[in-house]
Write an enzyme that holds these catalytic residues in place. Structure first.
Site, PDB file in Angstrom:
ATOM      1  N   HIS A   1      41.187  52.570  63.155  1.00  0.00           N
ATOM      2  CA  HIS A   1      40.291  52.602  64.309  1.00  0.00           C
ATOM      3  C   HIS A   1      39.590  53.956  64.305  1.00  0.00           C
ATOM      4  CE1 HIS A   1      38.878  51.338  68.347  1.00  0.00           C
ATOM      5  NE2 HIS A   1      38.754  52.652  68.494  1.00  0.00           N
ATOM      6  N   CYS A   2      38.262  53.922  64.276  1.00  0.00           N
ATOM      7  CA  CYS A   2      37.482  55.166  64.216  1.00  0.00           C
ATOM      8  C   CYS A   2      36.861  55.458  65.574  1.00  0.00           C
ATOM      9  CB  CYS A   2      36.385  55.049  63.149  1.00  0.00           C
ATOM     10  SG  CYS A   2      35.369  56.533  63.012  1.00  0.00           S
ATOM     11  N   PRO A   3      37.260  56.536  66.228  1.00  0.00           N
ATOM     12  CA  PRO A   3      36.688  56.857  67.544  1.00  0.00           C
ATOM     13  C   PRO A   3      35.219  57.254  67.478  1.00  0.00           C
ATOM     14  CG  PRO A   3      38.099  58.636  66.776  1.00  0.00           C
ATOM     15  CD  PRO A   3      38.286  57.512  65.817  1.00  0.00           C
TER      16      PRO A   3
ATOM     17  N   ASN B   1      35.026  51.706  67.368  1.00  0.00           N
ATOM     18  CA  ASN B   1      35.362  50.373  66.898  1.00  0.00           C
ATOM     19  C   ASN B   1      36.384  50.489  65.779  1.00  0.00           C
ATOM     20  OD1 ASN B   1      35.341  47.611  66.673  1.00  0.00           O
ATOM     21  ND2 ASN B   1      33.215  47.445  65.987  1.00  0.00           N
TER      22      ASN B   1
END
Length: 290
Positions: free
Chosen positions: A140-142, A146
């Site tokens: 999960h990439c902040p 997403n």
């Protein structure tokens, strides 16, 4: 007899029918801020490169068009990564009616996620932020607000590639601009005052160096994962593969689509504007029909 287990792995293969979202968004406030910061930093770099360095030296057409084109591609890739469904499994589909519709053979085992009450396909993992199970979830990439999964990994790879390219380009332009300003009067190499010009260039160098290092590492990590057919979560958990690994070229084709072409590096490939029509809302942000 059908066996339903609450585990992270799935022994049944090929049963899951793919469903897709037209748009997928998750909106925790802190991550929204990081997405806005990403765009602000890109626009800041574009401002310094265009109005501080290139336009005063009248070399905009040589480097400015290239830099701005890469910046547009980077932001487009960011948007596609942020708004594309990463491969979310429908919530609450672990019902008796749905399992009966799968027509499973007696003794076959499927996996149920206890957190979102969904039947998990093979290689799916639950994201505690999206609160969904994601097929082939990498992480999960902040910065894109997403997950990076089966359906949007391509755009994330393009995003890291283009950010690394404009960061390297910005560093090269800063070095050239500094040498030019040393050789001539500082007041002649920029329309801004020398202290302001120097301060903006220093900030740009720090930003470009930081993002070049980060995105170059992420880009190489993503390519390594694709070529080895192993997500970052699977590597960190040291999971033994229960699936048949793809070859490197097969992995690249499955992520980028089809045979090698210029469409591989285009974030606009497959874009359908009608898919960005909102259907309904929910408390966690905008959600769309499956």
């Amino acid at each position: 007899m059908l066996k339903l287990v609450d585990e992270d792995h799935l022994s049944l293969r090929g049963f899951y029918k793919t469903t897709s979202f037209t748009l997928f968004t998750v909106r925790p406030e802190q991550q929204e801020c990081r997405s806005v910061v990403t765009w602000f930093l890109v626009f800041f770099a574009d401002f310094v490169v265009t109005f501080v360095m290139l336009l005063p030296s009248r070399s905009f057409w040589y480097s400015g068009v290239l830099f701005n084109s890469l910046a547009v591609l980077a932001l487009a890739s960011h948007l596609r990564t942020m708004l594309t469904d990463p491969g979310a499994v429908p919530k609450g589909n672990a019902t008796k009616k749905y399992m009966e519709s799968l027509q499973l053979k007696p003794g076959e085992v499927i996996c149920k996620c206890p957190k979102c009450c969904s039947i998990k396909p093979e290689r799916a993992h639950h994201c505690s932020i999206c609160k969904r199970c994601i097929r082939k979830m990498d992480h999960h990439c902040p910065w894109v607000n997403n997950c990076v999964g089966e359906k949007n990994q391509r755009f994330f790879v393009l995003f890291t590639m283009y950010i690394a390219m404009i960061s390297g380009h910005a560093l090269a332009l800063c070095g050239y601009q500094f040498i030019t300003c040393v050789r001539v009067q500082w007041s002649e190499c920029s329309d801004f005052s020398p202290p302001v010009t120097m301060m903006l260039m220093i900030f740009l160098c720090m930003e470009a160096l930081l993002f070049l290092t980060f995105t170059a590492v992420m880009f190489s990590t993503q390519l390594h994962s694709i070529c080895n057919d192993e997500t970052e979560i699977e590597r960190l958990k040291n999971e033994k593969p229960t699936w048949e690994r793809q070859t490197r070229w097969a992995g690249l084709r499955s992520v980028f689509g089809g045979q090698p072409s210029l469409m591989w590096i285009s974030p606009f490939a497959g874009l359908k504007l009608p898919t960005f029509v909102r259907k309904r809302t929910w408390r966690g942000g905008a959600e769309f029909s499956v």
